[in-house]
Design a protein around this motif. Structure first.
Motif, PDB file in Angstrom:
ATOM      1  N   GLN A  19      44.736  42.880  41.911  1.00  0.00           N
ATOM      2  CA  GLN A  19      44.337  43.184  40.539  1.00  0.00           C
ATOM      3  C   GLN A  19      44.511  44.655  40.156  1.00  0.00           C
ATOM      4  O   GLN A  19      44.562  44.972  38.976  1.00  0.00           O
ATOM      5  CB  GLN A  19      42.878  42.758  40.319  1.00  0.00           C
ATOM      6  N   HIS A 117      41.101  38.492  49.413  1.00  0.00           N
ATOM      7  CA  HIS A 117      40.714  38.268  48.012  1.00  0.00           C
ATOM      8  C   HIS A 117      41.928  37.660  47.297  1.00  0.00           C
ATOM      9  O   HIS A 117      42.501  38.271  46.402  1.00  0.00           O
ATOM     10  CB  HIS A 117      40.262  39.586  47.376  1.00  0.00           C
ATOM     11  N   TRP A 118      42.375  36.535  47.806  1.00  0.00           N
ATOM     12  CA  TRP A 118      43.316  35.613  47.152  1.00  0.00           C
ATOM     13  C   TRP A 118      44.816  35.875  47.301  1.00  0.00           C
ATOM     14  O   TRP A 118      45.613  34.994  47.010  1.00  0.00           O
ATOM     15  CB  TRP A 118      43.001  35.475  45.649  1.00  0.00           C
ATOM     16  N   ASN A 161      36.610  36.084  49.805  1.00  0.00           N
ATOM     17  CA  ASN A 161      36.043  36.084  48.461  1.00  0.00           C
ATOM     18  C   ASN A 161      36.245  34.723  47.800  1.00  0.00           C
ATOM     19  O   ASN A 161      37.377  34.293  47.565  1.00  0.00           O
ATOM     20  CB  ASN A 161      36.727  37.158  47.596  1.00  0.00           C
ATOM     21  N   GLU A 162      35.162  34.047  47.535  1.00  0.00           N
ATOM     22  CA  GLU A 162      35.132  32.851  46.692  1.00  0.00           C
ATOM     23  C   GLU A 162      36.118  31.729  47.026  1.00  0.00           C
ATOM     24  O   GLU A 162      37.078  31.501  46.281  1.00  0.00           O
ATOM     25  CB  GLU A 162      35.370  33.241  45.227  1.00  0.00           C
ATOM     26  N   TYR A 301      27.804  35.200  37.779  1.00  0.00           N
ATOM     27  CA  TYR A 301      28.202  35.594  36.427  1.00  0.00           C
ATOM     28  C   TYR A 301      27.437  34.843  35.338  1.00  0.00           C
ATOM     29  O   TYR A 301      27.053  35.400  34.343  1.00  0.00           O
ATOM     30  CB  TYR A 301      29.699  35.349  36.217  1.00  0.00           C
ATOM     31  N   TRP A 330      34.577  30.799  29.855  1.00  0.00           N
ATOM     32  CA  TRP A 330      33.679  30.305  30.909  1.00  0.00           C
ATOM     33  C   TRP A 330      32.476  31.212  31.133  1.00  0.00           C
ATOM     34  O   TRP A 330      31.514  30.844  31.790  1.00  0.00           O
ATOM     35  CB  TRP A 330      34.440  30.116  32.236  1.00  0.00           C
ATOM     36  N   GLU A 357      29.382  40.642  43.018  1.00  0.00           N
ATOM     37  CA  GLU A 357      30.079  40.721  41.725  1.00  0.00           C
ATOM     38  C   GLU A 357      29.164  40.234  40.628  1.00  0.00           C
ATOM     39  O   GLU A 357      28.462  39.227  40.774  1.00  0.00           O
ATOM     40  CB  GLU A 357      31.335  39.839  41.691  1.00  0.00           C
ATOM     41  N   TRP A 404      31.215  44.289  38.632  1.00  0.00           N
ATOM     42  CA  TRP A 404      32.635  43.955  38.537  1.00  0.00           C
ATOM     43  C   TRP A 404      33.088  44.269  37.139  1.00  0.00           C
ATOM     44  O   TRP A 404      32.636  43.615  36.217  1.00  0.00           O
ATOM     45  CB  TRP A 404      32.910  42.474  38.839  1.00  0.00           C
ATOM     46  N   GLU A 411      43.400  40.473  35.234  1.00  0.00           N
ATOM     47  CA  GLU A 411      42.386  39.426  35.348  1.00  0.00           C
ATOM     48  C   GLU A 411      43.050  38.049  35.575  1.00  0.00           C
ATOM     49  O   GLU A 411      43.035  37.173  34.732  1.00  0.00           O
ATOM     50  CB  GLU A 411      41.486  39.452  34.103  1.00  0.00           C
ATOM     51  N   TRP A 412      43.722  37.920  36.725  1.00  0.00           N
ATOM     52  CA  TRP A 412      44.313  36.656  37.166  1.00  0.00           C
ATOM     53  C   TRP A 412      45.076  35.944  36.054  1.00  0.00           C
ATOM     54  O   TRP A 412      45.877  36.578  35.382  1.00  0.00           O
ATOM     55  CB  TRP A 412      43.232  35.778  37.814  1.00  0.00           C
ATOM     56  N   PHE A 420      37.019  43.871  32.058  1.00  0.00           N
ATOM     57  CA  PHE A 420      35.680  43.861  32.661  1.00  0.00           C
ATOM     58  C   PHE A 420      35.219  45.284  33.004  1.00  0.00           C
ATOM     59  O   PHE A 420      34.093  45.477  33.447  1.00  0.00           O
ATOM     60  CB  PHE A 420      35.702  43.081  33.984  1.00  0.00           C
TER      61      PHE A 420
HETATM   62  C1  GAL Z   1      35.780  36.606  40.252  1.00  0.00           C
HETATM   63  C2  GAL Z   1      36.870  37.230  41.087  1.00  0.00           C
HETATM   64  C3  GAL Z   1      37.286  38.597  40.610  1.00  0.00           C
HETATM   65  C4  GAL Z   1      37.303  38.746  39.094  1.00  0.00           C
HETATM   66  C5  GAL Z   1      36.076  38.118  38.458  1.00  0.00           C
HETATM   67  C6  GAL Z   1      36.072  38.102  36.937  1.00  0.00           C
HETATM   68  O1  GAL Z   1      35.807  35.228  40.391  1.00  0.00           O
HETATM   69  O2  GAL Z   1      36.437  37.369  42.411  1.00  0.00           O
HETATM   70  O3  GAL Z   1      38.511  38.901  41.202  1.00  0.00           O
HETATM   71  O4  GAL Z   1      38.471  38.414  38.541  1.00  0.00           O
HETATM   72  O5  GAL Z   1      35.912  36.801  38.892  1.00  0.00           O
HETATM   73  O6  GAL Z   1      36.678  36.972  36.431  1.00  0.00           O
END
Ligand code: GAL
Length: 451
Positions: A19, A117-118, A161-162, A301, A330, A357, A404, A411-412, A420
């Protein structure tokens, strides 16, 4: 500003390699490079080739983190920057992280490293990614290289991560890399292999430095009570959170990852599903049990409201207010997700928590005088931190909070269009950095809380 009266409490921020880093030429390809090449995958057609150029600007960026006053600087390592496609070590890539760690420490902060982290190397995806048990050998090699170079300078490690996202979304063709469509058992294999990779990494890192911490990050959408709580409502909602649905949705939930990690076994309902016991080999569960993460690292979140209807049943309450909305569909600003999320998890797993985060996504405007007045993000931060404080008052053992993210970044699937950061990135003008109002708000909170 909120005041969290705990000297030991650790404030931090997070970023991840794909990122922010850029410098695509300095590493081999990862699945997010491939994903970005496919038309329609990234909403604003951007990619992480340059991102915010953290790779070249990290010294300047660390000054900004230092000025913020955080104790923990969380970042991730790009696997294909450290290990080349042929399996050999990319010394230049490894040196980058070594210098980064030195610099963080020199600036008076503590590096917290996320190992994955992905951004999986494309070459490993060709072999099936996490669905193929052979990934464990590759992961061990990667972690050994990192540990040899960075331990004992690095005391805090996060293996993953996740998995809810990179397995739960990525392996059922839902808009994130690798966007492949797997059946239930194949996803279960992938999830199991992630836990085994974690466990091997745990053993390696602890062997090299017994005093280090090794943790694992989970994320979840928190079931929240709406309106008057009926008796037992919290218990019911916590059951909703931990119950496995027995569909592919499972891989987006929590307990199939967190139960084995923190309680030592998979949820019973999950184990009964045809085929699951066959993927668990002798010794697997013992290894997982021996590798219980030191912290419950939670990315929290948002949440979903549930209310008590006329028949006394607990049902989802769909309505959302204007003030809850952010710039991402979301993500609704529901600060109670911190309170209930930490409470449910702490009651079940009894491990110290770090909120790794939490952050707000808003449409920021850079004004002519180069200021960004992100009032909503300031409010988001205060409200969520207020809940952290509430948890601590109720003796829920929360040790840290990482916002975060320090910077706007890629942002993916949303690309650069969603922000953010506490620091604004001007993508149209040489990636210049501008501190937003929220940067100063967080800075004041940290200062007051530690004084
Ligand atoms: C999380 C992820 C982060 C970031 C964040 C905000 O799921 O670990 O890389 O993108 O969401 O969407």
């Amino acid at each position: 500003c909120e005041r969290i009266n705990m000297n030991q409490f650790r404030f931090g921020t997070g970023i991840s390699s794909y990122q922010v880093e850029g410098d695509r030429s300095g590493r081999d390809s990862c699945i997010w490079d491939d994903f970005c090449l496919v038309k329609g995958n990234i909403k604003d057609k951007t990619d992480g080739n340059v991102a915010i150029d953290f790779y070249h600007r990290y010294k300047e960026d660390l000054q900004c983190a230092k000025e913020l006053g955080i104790q923990d600087f969380r970042f991730s390592i790009s696997w294909p920057r450290v290990i080349k496609d042929d399996g050999s070590v990319n010394e230049e890539g490894l040196d980058f992280y070594s210098d980064l760690v030195d610099e963080i420490i020199k600036d008076g902060m503590n590096p917290v490293i996320t190992i994955f982290h992905w951004d999986l190397p494309s070459v490993l995806m060709k072999k099936g990614g996490f669905t193929n048990r052979s990934i464990i050998t590759d992961f061990i090699h990667y972690v050994e290289v990192l540990s040899k170079k960075l331990s004992p300078r690095v005391k805090d490690w996060i293996t993953f991560n996740e998995p809810q996202c990179f397995i739960g979304i990525g392996y059922q063709k839902r808009g994130q890399a690798p966007k492949i469509d797997c059946d239930y058992i194949t996803m279960a294999k992938a999830a199991h292999n992630v836990l085994l990779c974690h466990s091997h990494a745990y053993q390696i890192l602890k062997k090299d430095n017994p005093n280090c911490t090794v943790s694992f990050v989970n994320t979840f959408n928190v079931p929240l009570p709406y309106g008057r709580k009926k008796e037992n409502m919290e218990k019911e909602l916590s059951d909703i959170l931990f119950t496995v649905p027995n569909t592919k949705e499972e891989f987006y939930t929590l307990s199939i990852y967190s139960d084995p990690l923190y309680l030592g076994s998979y949820p019973e309902k999950y184990l009964k599903k045809t085929g699951i016991s066959e993927i668990i080999e002798d010794g697997d569960m013992d290894l997982i049990r021996k590798s219980k993460p030191d912290y419950l690292c939670l990315n929290i979140y948002t949440g979903t409201y549930y209310r008590n209807n006329k028949e006394g049943k607990t049902v989802i309450y769909e309505k959302k207010t204007e003030s809850e909305k952010t710039d991402l569909p979301w993500l609704l600003r529901r600060e109670k997700s911190i309170y209930y999320g930490c409470k449910y998890l702490y009651n079940r797993y009894k491990a110290p928590i770090i909120i790794t985060e939490n952050g707000g996504c808003y449409h920021d405007r850079l004004l002519k005088d180069k200021t960004v007045h992100d009032k909503e993000r300031c409010q988001y931060l205060r409200k969520y931190l207020h809940e952290v404080k509430q948890c601590i008052k109720e003796e829920i053992d929360i040790r840290g909070y990482y916002y975060w993210s320090l910077f706007d970044n890629f942002e993916w699937e949303w690309g650069e269009s969603k922000r953010f950061g506490l620091v604004y990135i001007d993508y149209k003008d040489h990636l210049k950095r501008y501190k937003k109002d929220s940067f100063f708000a967080y800075q004041r909170i940290i200062k007051k809380s530690r004084s």
